[in-house]
Design a protein around this motif. Structure first.
Motif, PDB file in Angstrom:
ATOM      1  N   ILE A  73       0.759  -1.259  -0.024  1.00 51.59           N
ATOM      2  CA  ILE A  73       0.163  -0.118  -0.060  1.00 51.59           C
ATOM      3  C   ILE A  73       0.900   1.220   0.020  1.00 51.59           C
ATOM      4  CG2 ILE A  73      -2.048  -0.949   1.076  1.00 51.59           C
ATOM      5  CD1 ILE A  73      -1.083   0.401   3.854  1.00 51.59           C
ATOM      6  N   ARG A  74       0.369   2.317  -0.527  1.00 43.61           N
ATOM      7  CA  ARG A  74       1.227   3.604  -0.671  1.00 43.61           C
ATOM      8  C   ARG A  74       0.097   4.769  -0.041  1.00 43.61           C
ATOM      9  NH1 ARG A  74       5.155   6.230  -5.151  1.00 43.61           N
ATOM     10  NH2 ARG A  74       5.693   7.817  -3.933  1.00 43.61           N
ATOM     11  N   ARG A  75       0.359   5.410   0.765  1.00 41.71           N
ATOM     12  CA  ARG A  75      -0.527   6.622   1.230  1.00 41.71           C
ATOM     13  C   ARG A  75       0.173   7.810   1.531  1.00 41.71           C
ATOM     14  NH1 ARG A  75      -3.924   2.360   4.250  1.00 41.71           N
ATOM     15  NH2 ARG A  75      -5.387   1.793   2.798  1.00 41.71           N
ATOM     16  N   SER A  76      -0.321   9.108   1.488  1.00 36.47           N
ATOM     17  CA  SER A  76       0.375  10.084   2.063  1.00 36.47           C
ATOM     18  C   SER A  76      -0.552  10.539   3.296  1.00 36.47           C
ATOM     19  CB  SER A  76       0.208  11.261   1.013  1.00 36.47           C
ATOM     20  OG  SER A  76       1.115  11.103  -0.027  1.00 36.47           O
ATOM     21  N   PHE A  77       0.510  11.015   4.268  1.00 40.86           N
ATOM     22  CA  PHE A  77      -0.071  11.300   5.617  1.00 40.86           C
ATOM     23  C   PHE A  77       0.244  12.588   6.016  1.00 40.86           C
ATOM     24  CE2 PHE A  77      -0.084   6.712   6.162  1.00 40.86           C
ATOM     25  CZ  PHE A  77      -1.410   6.420   6.364  1.00 40.86           C
ATOM     26  N   ARG A  78      -0.430  13.417   6.540  1.00 38.41           N
ATOM     27  CA  ARG A  78       0.083  14.750   7.301  1.00 38.41           C
ATOM     28  C   ARG A  78       0.478  14.435   8.372  1.00 38.41           C
ATOM     29  NH1 ARG A  78       0.506  19.126   4.620  1.00 38.41           N
ATOM     30  NH2 ARG A  78      -0.885  20.009   3.109  1.00 38.41           N
ATOM     31  N   ARG A  79       1.651  15.006   8.760  1.00 39.03           N
ATOM     32  CA  ARG A  79       2.061  14.902  10.285  1.00 39.03           C
ATOM     33  C   ARG A  79       2.180  16.228  10.863  1.00 39.03           C
ATOM     34  NH1 ARG A  79       1.771   9.762  12.050  1.00 39.03           N
ATOM     35  NH2 ARG A  79       2.799   8.408  10.373  1.00 39.03           N
ATOM     36  N   SER A  80       2.940  16.299  12.072  1.00 37.03           N
ATOM     37  CA  SER A  80       2.955  17.422  12.675  1.00 37.03           C
ATOM     38  C   SER A  80       3.473  18.568  12.047  1.00 37.03           C
ATOM     39  CB  SER A  80       3.796  17.248  14.055  1.00 37.03           C
ATOM     40  OG  SER A  80       5.072  16.728  13.869  1.00 37.03           O
ATOM     41  N   PHE A  81       3.319  19.889  12.355  1.00 36.86           N
ATOM     42  CA  PHE A  81       3.804  20.996  11.630  1.00 36.86           C
ATOM     43  C   PHE A  81       3.543  20.933  10.197  1.00 36.86           C
ATOM     44  CE2 PHE A  81       6.748  20.017  15.278  1.00 36.86           C
ATOM     45  CZ  PHE A  81       6.206  20.942  16.202  1.00 36.86           C
ATOM     46  N   GLY A  82       2.449  20.427   9.604  1.00 38.17           N
ATOM     47  CA  GLY A  82       2.160  20.258   8.476  1.00 38.17           C
ATOM     48  C   GLY A  82       3.076  19.461   7.242  1.00 38.17           C
ATOM     49  N   ARG A  83       3.903  18.479   8.014  1.00 34.90           N
ATOM     50  CA  ARG A  83       4.791  17.781   6.993  1.00 34.90           C
ATOM     51  C   ARG A  83       3.893  16.614   6.684  1.00 34.90           C
ATOM     52  NH1 ARG A  83       9.888  17.335  10.751  1.00 34.90           N
ATOM     53  NH2 ARG A  83      10.696  19.464  10.573  1.00 34.90           N
ATOM     54  N   THR A  84       4.136  16.314   5.146  1.00 38.21           N
ATOM     55  CA  THR A  84       3.582  15.049   4.753  1.00 38.21           C
ATOM     56  C   THR A  84       4.611  14.054   4.718  1.00 38.21           C
ATOM     57  OG1 THR A  84       2.144  16.614   3.515  1.00 38.21           O
ATOM     58  CG2 THR A  84       2.314  14.415   2.466  1.00 38.21           C
ATOM     59  N   VAL A  85       4.159  12.927   4.785  1.00 39.01           N
ATOM     60  CA  VAL A  85       4.878  11.717   4.635  1.00 39.01           C
ATOM     61  C   VAL A  85       4.209  10.769   3.677  1.00 39.01           C
ATOM     62  CG1 VAL A  85       5.678   9.665   5.889  1.00 39.01           C
ATOM     63  CG2 VAL A  85       5.470  11.594   7.190  1.00 39.01           C
ATOM     64  N   ASP A  86       5.124  10.276   2.612  1.00 37.44           N
ATOM     65  CA  ASP A  86       4.888   9.198   1.663  1.00 37.44           C
ATOM     66  C   ASP A  86       5.216   7.957   2.258  1.00 37.44           C
ATOM     67  OD1 ASP A  86       4.717   7.786  -0.559  1.00 37.44           O
ATOM     68  OD2 ASP A  86       6.016   9.064  -1.877  1.00 37.44           O
ATOM     69  N   HIS A  87       4.118   7.324   2.742  1.00 36.37           N
ATOM     70  CA  HIS A  87       4.368   5.977   3.473  1.00 36.37           C
ATOM     71  C   HIS A  87       4.008   4.916   2.518  1.00 36.37           C
ATOM     72  CE1 HIS A  87       3.837   3.280   6.449  1.00 36.37           C
ATOM     73  NE2 HIS A  87       2.908   2.476   5.901  1.00 36.37           N
TER      74      HIS A  87
END
Length: 152
Positions: A73-87
């Motif tokens: 699976i591949r998803r993008s998540f918003r993390r703290s301080f508005g950072r996005t993670v490509d998981h």
């Protein structure tokens, strides 16, 4: 954007028409059911990961009887301080058989409840998509070790 790869291993344990599940929490804190399993530690074999995680989350010792498949699976998540993670998650799904231990809930981990759920009740449970993927692999046992892709 930060990239993150997570490799995890899970067990599908079905006994007497019931599926072994563990309950965790969604990002918003809502309880949801998942397969027992989790992330590999550095240097750990995926087989050993699934065995370890099932015991941690359910109290059961399991024998893994076969590799049902691999799911990605591949998803993008918003993390703290508005950072996005490509998981990107790579998940190995094994069939397992309980060989010892006693059902118990995990303490201080990522899940809070372990239970056998009737297969007929699973569609009505709040659950992660991995549960359905695992059951599809368990039922269909595709030679390529993956479920049919959408549109295929």
């Amino acid at each position: 954007m930060r990239k993150k790869l997570r490799v995890a291993a899970y067990a599908i344990c079905v006994r007497d028409g019931r599926l072994l599940l563990a309950r965790g929490s969604a990002r918003d804190g809502t309880p949801e059911w998942t397969l027992p399993g989790g992330g590999m530690e550095h240097g750990e074999d995926p087989y050993d990961t699934a065995v370890r995680e099932v015991e941690e989350e359910t109290g059961y010792r399991v024998e893994l009887t076969g590799l049902l498949g691999v799911d990605s699976i591949r998803r993008s998540f918003r993390r703290s301080f508005g950072r996005t993670v490509d998981h990107h998650g790579v998940r190995l799904l094994y069939e397992g058989r309980v060989v010892g231990g006693e059902l118990r809930n995990e303490v201080g981990g990522s899940t809070d409840l372990a239970a056998w759920q009737d297969l007929t009740d699973v569609p009505g449970l709040r659950r992660v998509g991995l549960v359905d993927t695992g059951l599809t692999l368990w039922r269909q046992r595709p030679g390529a070790g993956r479920t049919a892709l959408p549109g295929a």
